[in-house]
Scaffold this motif. Structure first.
Motif, PDB file in Angstrom:
ATOM      1  N   PHE A 115      32.294  46.481  41.773  1.00 53.58           N
ATOM      2  CA  PHE A 115      33.523  47.208  42.102  1.00 53.58           C
ATOM      3  C   PHE A 115      34.420  47.370  40.872  1.00 53.58           C
ATOM      4  N   THR A 116      34.522  46.315  40.065  1.00 56.30           N
ATOM      5  CA  THR A 116      35.357  46.420  38.859  1.00 56.30           C
ATOM      6  C   THR A 116      34.757  47.391  37.847  1.00 56.30           C
ATOM      7  N   ASN A 117      33.475  47.644  37.948  1.00 58.78           N
ATOM      8  CA  ASN A 117      32.804  48.532  36.997  1.00 58.78           C
ATOM      9  C   ASN A 117      33.168  49.999  37.216  1.00 58.78           C
ATOM     10  N   ILE A 118      33.398  50.389  38.481  1.00 59.50           N
ATOM     11  CA  ILE A 118      33.618  51.804  38.814  1.00 59.50           C
ATOM     12  C   ILE A 118      34.841  52.402  38.095  1.00 59.50           C
ATOM     13  N   PRO A 119      36.038  51.768  38.186  1.00 59.25           N
ATOM     14  CA  PRO A 119      37.188  52.362  37.481  1.00 59.25           C
ATOM     15  C   PRO A 119      36.943  52.488  35.978  1.00 59.25           C
ATOM     16  N   GLY A 120      36.319  51.465  35.373  1.00 55.67           N
ATOM     17  CA  GLY A 120      36.085  51.503  33.931  1.00 55.67           C
ATOM     18  C   GLY A 120      35.222  52.657  33.507  1.00 55.67           C
ATOM     19  N   ILE A 121      34.158  52.938  34.264  1.00 55.33           N
ATOM     20  CA  ILE A 121      33.262  54.023  33.867  1.00 55.33           C
ATOM     21  C   ILE A 121      33.934  55.379  34.011  1.00 55.33           C
ATOM     22  N   TYR A 122      34.789  55.537  35.037  1.00 53.08           N
ATOM     23  CA  TYR A 122      35.533  56.798  35.176  1.00 53.08           C
ATOM     24  C   TYR A 122      36.498  56.992  34.011  1.00 53.08           C
TER      25      TYR A 122
END
Length: 361
Positions: A115-122
């Motif tokens: 879940f924490t990965n999603i904002p970072g990749i965007y």
């Protein structure tokens, strides 16, 4: 603060219109260090016996920490490597998250890393990459759950996948609007800066922006021990044109001459309208002889313009003063006065000519 920024990001210099790119670069640098730091804390917890982690995943965590620091060192001071390093780090993170998912089965919260990965990749790689990683994560968890040593329940995996879809959709929409807003704001700021620094009639630099640009160019010339010169261009009998043909005709003449001046110089030169019919040209890395030659080309080019006013074409000429810079100068004022004096000498000699400033003048 400057020393800390240099330590974290290296010696970098982004253009004024690269604010978002600068933010992405700095965000990735901080993310690399933060990710390595958090992993070190978890490893310290394992070493102290506070928490238990499978030995295989401890190796994975150690490799993750070391590779993250290597990526940071490779990226530091090299913004052109940003996209490649961001993708490498994303792949590294996914491998680490999968390792935690499989080897740390007693920790029910380990899935939170996806879940924490999603904002970072965007933020780092944009909407397409964000959508790709989100869909891949959802499919991977849905398919891979059955192969985990302790699979999540049907209700739990349904909740996880629904939350991932919601998070991905949220950041997809939010990211699109944020980038669109940033682009509009950047373009608006660019237009405002242009309006504030350019003459509305000729689109040349206005007096304030021109002199400020010249001072910067003089500073650079002094640092690199390069010559520079200034041309002072004054149109001959311009008041007569206004009186005879009207101010609209005068505006046409000014715009035509301004275009001719702009087309005559290099991209590194500065051209400004500093008065009604007065223009000035700053020439970096140019000695007096080269400046005089360019001034003569400008003079003959202006004379050949013959702008059309109504049903007739009128002859426009200019007197041009040329002055070279001196090493001791730190601003435009003194050399501009010398170029102005040379221009008046050209006027006194009959107009429509080029005059170079000499100490005897």
């Amino acid at each position: 603060m400057h020393a800390l920024n240099h330590l974290l990001y290296g010696n970098i210099d982004f253009l004024k219109n690269e604010e978002y790119r600068a933010f992405q670069f700095r965000f990735l640098c901080i993310l690399l260090l933060a990710g390595a730091g958090v992993t070190v804390l978890l490893l310290a917890g394992v070493a102290s016996g506070v928490n238990h982690i499978d030995a295989i995943h401890v190796v994975s965590m150690t490799c993750f920490t070391l590779i993250s620091l290597v990526i940071w060192l490779v990226l530091r001071g090299q913004p052109q490597r940003f996209v490649a390093m961001a993708w490498i780090y994303e792949c590294l993170c996914l491998l680490e998250f999968v390792s935690a998912l499989y080897f740390v089965s007693e920790d029910e919260m380990r899935v939170i890393w996806f879940f924490t990965n999603i904002p970072g990749i965007y933020i780092l790689l944009g909407q397409r990459a964000g959508m790709l990683i989100t869909i891949g994560t959802i499919v991977g968890l849905a398919v891979g759950n059955a192969f985990l040593p302790q699979p999540y329940s049907t209700n739990a995996i349904a909740t996880l996948l629904s939350a991932l879809m919601y998070l991905g959709a949220f950041f997809h929409v939010y990211g699109a609007r944020s980038v669109s807003y940033f682009i509009r704001m950047r373009e608006s700021n660019r237009q405002l800066r242009h309006i504030a620094s350019h003459d509305p009639l000729t689109d040349l630099l206005n007096a304030g922006a021109y002199y400020a640009t010249c001072d910067q160019l003089i500073h650079l010339a002094s640092r690199h021990q390069q010559p520079f010169a200034v041309l002072f261009v004054d149109l001959d009998h311009f008041k007569k044109i206004n009186d005879t043909f009207g101010h609209e005709a005068g505006d046409i003449v000014l715009k035509t001459v301004a275009k001719q001046l702009q087309e005559s110089v290099r991209q590194s030169d500065a051209v400004g309208r500093i008065g009604g019919e007065e223009f000035s040209v700053f020439l970096p890395d140019t000695d007096l002889s080269g400046a005089a030659k360019l001034a003569e080309n400008m003079r003959s080019g202006i004379e050949a313009l013959m702008p059309q006013i109504g049903q007739q074409r009128i002859k426009v000429t200019a007197s041009i003063g040329v002055a070279s810079g001196e090493r001791s100068e730190t601003n435009i004022a003194a050399i501009q006065r010398r170029a102005d004096q040379a221009m008046y000498d050209a006027k006194q000699q009959g107009r429509n000519r080029v005059s170079c400033f000499t100490q005897a003048a």
